[in-house]
Motif scaffolding. Structure first.
Motif, PDB file in Angstrom:
ATOM      1  N   TYR A   1       0.818  -1.220   0.000  1.00  0.00           N
ATOM      2  CA  TYR A   1       0.000   0.000   0.000  1.00  0.00           C
ATOM      3  C   TYR A   1       0.851   1.270   0.000  1.00  0.00           C
ATOM      4  N   THR A   2       2.078   1.197   0.541  1.00  0.00           N
ATOM      5  CA  THR A   2       2.961   2.366   0.570  1.00  0.00           C
ATOM      6  C   THR A   2       3.617   2.636  -0.776  1.00  0.00           C
ATOM      7  N   GLU A   3       3.462   1.717  -1.723  1.00  0.00           N
ATOM      8  CA  GLU A   3       4.028   1.906  -3.059  1.00  0.00           C
ATOM      9  C   GLU A   3       2.964   2.306  -4.073  1.00  0.00           C
ATOM     10  N   ARG A   4       1.698   2.258  -3.648  1.00  0.00           N
ATOM     11  CA  ARG A   4       0.630   2.633  -4.575  1.00  0.00           C
ATOM     12  C   ARG A   4       0.429   4.144  -4.525  1.00  0.00           C
ATOM     13  N   GLY A   5       0.193   4.721  -5.657  1.00  0.00           N
ATOM     14  CA  GLY A   5      -0.024   6.163  -5.684  1.00  0.00           C
ATOM     15  C   GLY A   5      -1.021   6.529  -6.762  1.00  0.00           C
ATOM     16  N   PRO A   6      -1.440   7.770  -6.781  1.00  0.00           N
ATOM     17  CA  PRO A   6      -1.055   8.823  -5.848  1.00  0.00           C
ATOM     18  C   PRO A   6      -1.842   8.732  -4.543  1.00  0.00           C
ATOM     19  N   ALA A   7      -1.325   9.389  -3.510  1.00  0.00           N
ATOM     20  CA  ALA A   7      -2.080   9.489  -2.267  1.00  0.00           C
ATOM     21  C   ALA A   7      -3.316  10.346  -2.512  1.00  0.00           C
ATOM     22  N   PRO A   8      -4.414  10.029  -1.860  1.00  0.00           N
ATOM     23  CA  PRO A   8      -5.635  10.802  -2.099  1.00  0.00           C
ATOM     24  C   PRO A   8      -5.547  12.196  -1.489  1.00  0.00           C
ATOM     25  N   SER A   9      -6.132  13.162  -2.167  1.00  0.00           N
ATOM     26  CA  SER A   9      -6.196  14.512  -1.619  1.00  0.00           C
ATOM     27  C   SER A   9      -7.230  14.599  -0.503  1.00  0.00           C
ATOM     28  N   ASN A  10      -8.127  13.627  -0.475  1.00  0.00           N
ATOM     29  CA  ASN A  10      -9.171  13.537   0.542  1.00  0.00           C
ATOM     30  C   ASN A  10      -9.333  12.061   0.872  1.00  0.00           C
ATOM     31  N   PRO A  11      -9.390  11.674   2.147  1.00  0.00           N
ATOM     32  CA  PRO A  11      -9.490  10.236   2.466  1.00  0.00           C
ATOM     33  C   PRO A  11     -10.700   9.561   1.844  1.00  0.00           C
ATOM     34  N   ALA A  12     -11.741  10.324   1.539  1.00  0.00           N
ATOM     35  CA  ALA A  12     -12.915   9.740   0.903  1.00  0.00           C
ATOM     36  C   ALA A  12     -12.605   9.244  -0.499  1.00  0.00           C
TER      37      ALA A  12
END
Length: 462
Positions: A252-263
């Motif tokens: 999970y730490t290699e998947r991107g991009p991180a969401p701008s909002n947790p939703a």
């Protein structure tokens, strides 16, 4: 509430004061930033409420009473409508005074057309809740019908995964849905996915959003006693690949991009410590009970554990995701020619579990270099002897282990036995490429040539 800057200062203080000796797992300074990282840094676990037990279906009527249900849509398929699982549900609803209507035209391996037919039925019924009784096809059809019932102005492709559809997030409130699985494989009772064959392009795609998850999954092993051998067999390989793929998915730490909002964090987040627990449980269960459950229909212990494993695998994939086996399986099933499996009727069909496992030996030979230790661990959980084995051999060891299970279960000898030849490979690759949601979950990126080779290597497997 403590201000964010105070929290960041506290983390930095803890980091500077923490013990830095190897015995306490010191891994360098924690970097705290105010900027959203490019790759994700968190995962979350969402799941339907699960109730498990022999005969627990008798409680569904009271569940609907507790929900205040007045008019319930019960969905099933033509094969199940007269069998004990549906009878048990309807008896419970009748006993508890629940008004209901039955839709029994669910297509096994649903299509966009069959989803639309179910949606037309529910739009005429003014239902306030749904009960799905059946395998993954029934549960997925019920999810889709619930969605389009609750958003009657939506175009069908609005919610279908990109790039086939628009992949819009679900922002309408769905009606309560209770899922009662009768097969041991899909895990759909705990996921927010609804998969179908998109007829225009001859491949599978789907709708994926947490809002589609059933409110309650009722897991009653008694329903599995009516499963024919081949259905139990192929469905079991769906558990098999769910567990292996979620276990070996991109971290999970290699998947991107991180969401701008947790939703906006997607359902498929990559392998993580919690989904790995479910995967390990499933692989161990398969090693102990898979063969017994397939070849001894009255072995209630084996079938009970396989039924539970299907649900646990669903929890795992519903949060970690699956990758190449499923991404390649969708065009394999969608381009079926004349293959008619035993116990599945008279029409050509490649059952989902069969289409998924066909490429598994080739897939895990390919992905093993990403994390040899995990691939060896998976082989060991499935019964292989891995003590002292070289990491360089992890792919072959796991592949050989999978082939042993396929041989024991008398799985067809590769894609050629399903009617495919080398000339079909470009079409199958073309059908796999739109499955980016799945292909990106692979721990290794892949080219079209890589996909072609995996399919070529799967034409004959024994």
């Amino acid at each position: 509430m403590i201000p964010r800057n105070r929290v960041l200062d506290l983390l930095r203080t803890i980091n500077s004061a923490a013990c830095q000796c190897p015995a306490h797992g010191y891994r360098g300074n924690i970097q705290v930033s105010n900027v959203t990282p490019l790759k994700d840094y968190a995962f979350e676990i969402k799941c339907s409420t699960v109730r498990y037990g022999l005969g627990v279906t008798r409680e569904v009527g009271l569940d609907l009473v507790n929900l205040g249900a007045k008019n319930v849509c019960v969905m099933t398929d033509p094969n199940l409508v007269s069998l004990n699982p549906v009878k048990a549900v309807l008896n419970s609803l009748t006993k508890n005074g629940i008004n209901y209507k039955v839709y029994d035209k669910v297509r096994v391996e649903p299509t966009d057309s069959s989803f639309k037919d179910a949606t037309r039925f529910v739009k005429e019924g003014q239902f306030d809740s749904f009960v799905a009784v059946g395998g993954g096809s029934v549960m997925d059809t019920c999810k889709a019908a619930n969605l389009y019932y609750c958003d009657p102005d939506a175009d069908f492709l609005d919610y279908v995964n990109a790039p086939v559809g628009k992949g819009k997030p679900v922002d309408v409130t769905l009606k309560p849905m209770i899922a009662i699985p009768t097969t041991s494989g899909t895990g759909s009772e705990t996921t927010g996915a609804a998969i179908f064959d998109f007829e225009d392009i001859h491949t599978k795609t789907g709708i994926s959003h947490a809002a589609l998850r059933p409110l309650l999954a009722i897991i009653d092993p008694l329903h599995t006693l009516s499963l024919p051998e081949k259905v139990s067999n192929y469905a079991g390989f769906d558990i098999f690949c769910h567990a292996l793929e979620s276990f070996t998915a991109i971290p999970y730490t290699e998947r991107g991009p991180a969401p701008s909002n947790p939703a906006l964090r997607p359902a498929y987040q990559g392998s993580n410590p919690i989904s790995d627990v479910w995967a390990r449980f499933c692989l161990h269960t398969l090693q102990k009970y898979f063969t017994r459950a397939v070849y001894n229909a009255d072995d209630i212990e084996a079938r009970s554990y396989m039924h539970l494993a299907a649900t646990m695998a669903g929890v795992g994939i519903g949060n970690a995701g699956v990758h190449l086996c499923h991404g390649l399986a969708y065009p394999i099933a969608g381009n079926v020619k004349s293959f008619v499996p035993k116990d599945y009727g008279k029409d050509p069909i490649i059952p989902h579990g069969l289409s998924v496992v066909m490429t598994a030996p080739a897939v895990f030979r390919y992905t093993a270099s990403s994390d040899p230790d995990k691939h060896l661990e998976a082989a060991g959980l499935l019964g292989a002897e891995v003590t002292g084995k070289k990491k360089a051999d992890a792919g072959e060891i796991l592949s050989d282990t999978i082939l042993k299970y396929m041989d024991t279960m008398k799985i067809e000898n590769g894609l050629s036995s399903l009617g495919y030849t080398s000339e079909d490979i470009p079409k199958l690759v073309k059908g796999a490429l739109p499955q980016q949601r799945l292909l990106k979950m692979s721990p290794l990126q892949q080219s079209e040539e890589d996909l072609s080779k995996m399919l070529e290597d799967s034409l004959t497997i024994f």
